[in-house]
Enzyme design. Sequence first.
Site, short mmCIF file in Angstrom:
data_model
loop_
_atom_site.label_atom_id
_atom_site.label_comp_id
_atom_site.label_asym_id
_atom_site.label_seq_id
_atom_site.Cartn_x
_atom_site.Cartn_y
_atom_site.Cartn_z
N SER A 71 0.91 -0.96 0.33
CA SER A 71 -0.07 0.04 0.35
C SER A 71 0.84 1.32 0.22
O SER A 71 2.47 0.89 0.20
CB SER A 71 -0.73 -0.04 1.54
N LYS A 72 -0.03 1.80 0.01
CA LYS A 72 0.68 3.92 0.25
C LYS A 72 1.64 3.81 1.35
O LYS A 72 3.47 4.37 1.70
CB LYS A 72 -0.22 4.73 0.22
N ARG A 73 1.17 3.41 2.27
CA ARG A 73 2.66 3.38 3.13
C ARG A 73 3.71 2.68 3.31
O ARG A 73 4.73 2.96 3.79
CB ARG A 73 1.71 2.24 4.30
N GLY A 104 5.29 2.94 0.89
CA GLY A 104 6.09 3.83 -0.73
C GLY A 104 5.31 3.51 -1.88
O GLY A 104 6.11 4.30 -3.04
#
Length: 483
Positions: free
Chosen positions: A244-246, A248
Amino acid sequence: MIKPRVRFAPSPTGKLHLGSARTALFNFLFAKSQKGTFILRIEDTDKERSLKEYEEDIISSLNWLGLYPDEEIVRQSERLDLYERVVKHLINKGYAYYCFCSKEELEAKRQEQLTRGEPPRYSGKCLQLSPQEVNKKLDSGEKYVIRLKVPNKVIFYKDFLRGEIPYDFRLLGDFVIAKNEREPLYLLATPVDDHYQGITHVIRGEDHLPNTPKQILIYKYMEWDIPVFVHLPLILGPDRTKLSKRHGAKSISEYREEGFLPEALLNFLVLLGWHPEGDREIISLDEMIKEFKLEKLNKNPAVFNLGKLIYFNRYYLKKKTTKEILELLDFSSYGNWQGDNFKALNGNIYSLEKIFKIIEMGKERASVIPEILSSVDFFFKSFDYPKELLVWKNSSFVEIENNLQKIKEIFYKIKEEEFVAPKIKEILDKISENNKGSYFWPLRVALSGKEASPPPFEIAEVLGKEKTLELINEAIKKLKSFQ
Ligand code: GLU
């Protein structure tokens, strides 16, 4: 072997993210390695969530990566007649049927089944309706969906990498394939297009595994040939949870805006599920095409590692010629071009030759394109630094001041045309003898204001004698001051 036809079939409900780009890449590589055809199909049947701007982002990102489709782009929204024909055929053959159950009714049934500890699935109620009852309901404009009949048993379906996989249709029940004849859902529209577009291999993410047996059912009812299904491994974050975005992970266009190179992204993506022979990791798109083999795809999850992407980007940046880099750079926040000269914000004027030298210095330290200029921004902007920064290790202010004075006096005597890096270095080496740090360090800080910068003799050459002396003077002034 017949030439394969493969497709990348994104839904334009978001930008092209890493995982989808990897799917596109593997489809592209397989097609190119077998002299087959790579097709782009936009799956925009979800009218609420599909946006033109996402479609544009997907297409421009694929182009930027160099993954060009071989045929004209197809949009599902333009093929509604086709889906309608198939839906009607399935209904006529008795494989699909109208379902008039309301949401409330379905929900109540679901709850009942759950409390009984049964898997929630459609009861098959509307299957009992006679053709007359169905027509009456349709005529009176009752709302409906269209469901596909499923066999009441376990079936086995084949994945190219995983072999035979069981799927228990008894747990699923008759599922919805269309909101109406002209509003197909993903589960229907995709196999219809795959069939009519002559797709031989469906290569897509592992998250689609549960969709495959449902779609195979449609092939069987329609008496179509079933393509080869290849499910690419999941991509996980370093903590082994879904990427996920978390972690990066970003969209391709975001990486592009941040200054990543397409070569680096492709190299990074291909290793998320495939590996060239041997230990090597650096591989170009052309080499990937030459070496790609579907059977060599990995079925274990791939782990995303941002550090690796940065490593590849640094590698490919270093490989570019200075001229190629010049074309990628945005100088607008550092000054402006006046013909072949660049007038920096601090008033310095650099010839193209000097700009080339600056780029070469910046390139050494940069991970992404904008860092090439930002890491050497002292060439363009006035800067400040605390005087303590001038001090090398245990030296005193006085010692550093004396050393800078010495440098200044010697530089002063060098002829303008001899003020070049090797000569400057030679002089500095001579006067600093076995205490290099106490000369090189303050000079570096005086000329750049930074702890980390290219070697001071290289900076001095580009700045020129006059500007260099000016900056040394400023440093001396700082050392003399009391604050
Ligand atoms: N449109 C689907 C998606 O974006 C992919 C369909 C497929 O590859 O079968 O998830």
